[in-house]
Design an enzyme around this catalytic site. Sequence first.
Site, short mmCIF file in Angstrom:
data_model
loop_
_atom_site.label_atom_id
_atom_site.label_comp_id
_atom_site.label_asym_id
_atom_site.label_seq_id
_atom_site.Cartn_x
_atom_site.Cartn_y
_atom_site.Cartn_z
CG ASP A 1 -1.92 1.11 0.74
OD1 ASP A 1 -2.42 1.15 0.32
OD2 ASP A 1 -1.88 2.13 1.96
CG ASN B 1 -4.10 11.66 -5.69
OD1 ASN B 1 -2.87 11.14 -5.95
ND2 ASN B 1 -4.83 10.62 -5.69
CD GLU C 1 -4.68 4.24 -2.04
OE1 GLU C 1 -4.97 4.01 -0.83
OE2 GLU C 1 -5.12 4.18 -2.87
CG ASP D 1 -2.99 8.75 -12.47
OD1 ASP D 1 -2.87 8.22 -11.96
OD2 ASP D 1 -3.71 9.23 -13.52
#
Length: 513
Positions: A362, A370, A406, A379
Site C-alpha cells: 500500500d 493527490n 494505491e 498517476d
Amino acid sequence: MKRLISEVYLNLIAGVIALGILALSAHTLWTDRLNTWQEAETSSRNVLTAIARDLGSDLELLDLSLKGVMEGQRHVEFPHLLPDLQHHVLFDRAASASFVESLVLVDKAGNLIADGGPVIAPRPLNMADSDAFKVHREQSYSGLYVSRPFRSRIRPGDLVIALSRGLYDSSGHFAGVVMGTVPLSNIDKLFSDLSLGHKGAINLFRHDGILLTRHPYDERQVDQSLAGSPHVQRLLQGKAGTFDSLSPIDGVRRIISFERLDRYPLVLTVAVSVDEVLAAWKRKALVLGLVTGVLCSAVLGLTVLFQRELRRRTHAEAKLRRIARTDDLTGLPNRRGFRETFEREWRQAIRSGSSLALLYIDVDYFKSFNDRYGHGRGDEVLGAIARTLGANIRRPRDMAARHGGEEFAVLLPETDLSGAKLIAENIRQAVMAIGLVHEGSPYQVMTVSIGVASARPSCGSVGVALLEAADAALYQAKAAGRNGIRVADASDFSSQVQTPPNAATRNGNLLKQ
C-alpha cells in the site's frame, strides 16, 4: 494451444476435402479412360471381323478358281480338246475373285500354257524363277501357298502377291503350278472405306512374319520380314486377340486386334493409334484437371483466409482478454488478472507441495499526495512504483499486480516466508530510493507499507486464508506507522489453510467476489 488445435483440425478438414475432390476426379478420369480404351478395343475387333470376313470370302473364291483349274487340267480328255474348249474347261467353272489380276497355268518348266484372259495363243511367259513355282517344285508342296510381294509380269510396275497350288501327276511327280496373282493395290481398296484415324493401320502378315501389305498403302513398307519382332511374334503365336504395343514398322503405339484367317497362312491386324483413341479423353482430363485444380485451390485459399480470420479474431480476443486483465495506468495485471493467476498458482503449489508467498503493498499517505500535488502526479507515482516492483521480481512466474487504487500485490511461487520478507524489504527500500518528494508524509518521500504471508497448501485447502493473512499483515504495517513490513503469524492462519470441503467452497466463493 486451442488455436493451434483449431488450425490443425481446419487444415485436416481442408486436406480431406481437397483429397476427396482429387480422388473423385481421378476415379472419374480413370473410369472414363478404361471405358474409352474398351470401346476402342471393341471397335477395332468389330472392324477386324468385317475385314476378315470379306477378305476370307475373296480368298476362298480365288482358291476355288485354282481348284477348278486343277480339276479341269486333270480331266482325261483335256489334252485332246481344242484351245477354246480347254479354256472353258479350265476357267469357266472356276469363280473368279474380283480383285484377281490374272489366273495362269504353267507347266513343270514354268512356261505359261493357259491363263484366264481371252482365248489367244499363250504369251511367252515363264514363271520358273518365281517364289511360288520354286516352293511347289522343290518342296513338293501341294497346299495353298502365298508368295512374297513381287513385280507383276502382266502389268509391269505393280506389286502383286500370288496364291498358288502345285500340280502333280499320278506318279507324284511335279507337273506344274496353277497361280492367281492379286495386286496389292486391289487389296488396299478393300480397306479404303474404313476410317481408323490418321495413324490407324491395317496389316496383312504371312505366317512367317512377312508383311504382305499395309493400309494406308506404302510400297516402301511392304515385303519386310518382321518375324524377329516381339510384337509380330505375339501375332503369330495366337489365333486372335487384342493388345497394345509399339509398331515395329513406324514406332507408333497402337491398340492392335489380330486374327488368323481360317484355312489360310495369313494374319490380319487392325490397329488404332493410342494417342488418337485417348485424344478426346485427354481434352476432358485437361478440363476436369483444371476444374479440380481450381476447386482445390479455392478450398485451400478459403482455408488460408479462414485461418487468417481465425488468427485475427484469436489475437483480438487475446488482446481483449489481456486488456480486461491489465491495468491501463501501470500496465500491470489488474485485480481480475491477479485472481486468475493466484488460483492457478495455488493449485500448482498443491500439486508440487511447494510454498506460495504473497505481498500486499500500500502506498503511504497517497490521498494526501493527490490532494497536495494533483491526480496527474499521483498517476506518475503509481507508474513509478509499478516499474520498481517489476525490477525487483525476476523469476518468470513471479507476478506484480495493481490490486486497486494505491494497492499492489506481488505473488511469489515456490517462495517461503524468509524469502518473501527479503523481497519485500528490497521493494520498500527501492521505492524510497526513487526519492519522490511527499511533503505530506512524515518521511518527506514516497514510501510503502507491505504485508507478507506465505503458505504451503495441501489437498483440500483454499487460498482465501493466505489472502486474508497478507491483508492483515498489511493492516499491521500501516497501524505501526507505515513505511514498514509486517509478516503474518503462521499460527494466525495455518489452521485456516486446512479447511473442510464446505468451508473451502465458501472461501473459494469469497475469493471470487
